[in-house]
Design a protein around this motif. Structure first.
Motif: not given
Length: 102
Positions: A73-102
């Protein structure tokens, strides 16, 4: 009267001859019953010991399984947090690119 004395002597001789055999059979039977009782007691004690050991082993296995489940359970939580963090970064990068390009 002599014939009844003769019969009495024959009967007494027969009884005297068979009594020791009967006593021996009774004694043998009592000894066998006593041994069987002792064997039963020993078997019951052995079963009790084996049951106690099985319960202890079961408790240990359950404890190990619970520890492993907690680790998973702890390992799954850790991996999920890592995945969520990676998705947040990816989403933030996309938003920044859209905002920069717009």
């Amino acid at each position: 009267m002599q014939s009844s004395c003769f019969l009495h002597e024959v009967c007494m001789a027969s009884l005297t001859q068979h009594l020791p055999n009967g006593k021996k059979k009774i004694a043998d039977g009592l000894n066998a019953a006593s041994k069987a009782q002792d064997d039963l007691k020993t078997a019951q004690e052995q079963v009790a010991q084996e049951l106690k050991a099985a319960k202890e082993q079961t408790a240990q296995l359950l404890e190990q399984a619970n520890r492993r489940a907690s680790q998973l359970v702890e390992e799954a939580k850790r991996k999920l947090k890592q995945r969520v963090s990676a998705l947040k970064r990816s989403l933030a990068n996309r938003l920044n690119k859209k905002q920069s390009g717009a």
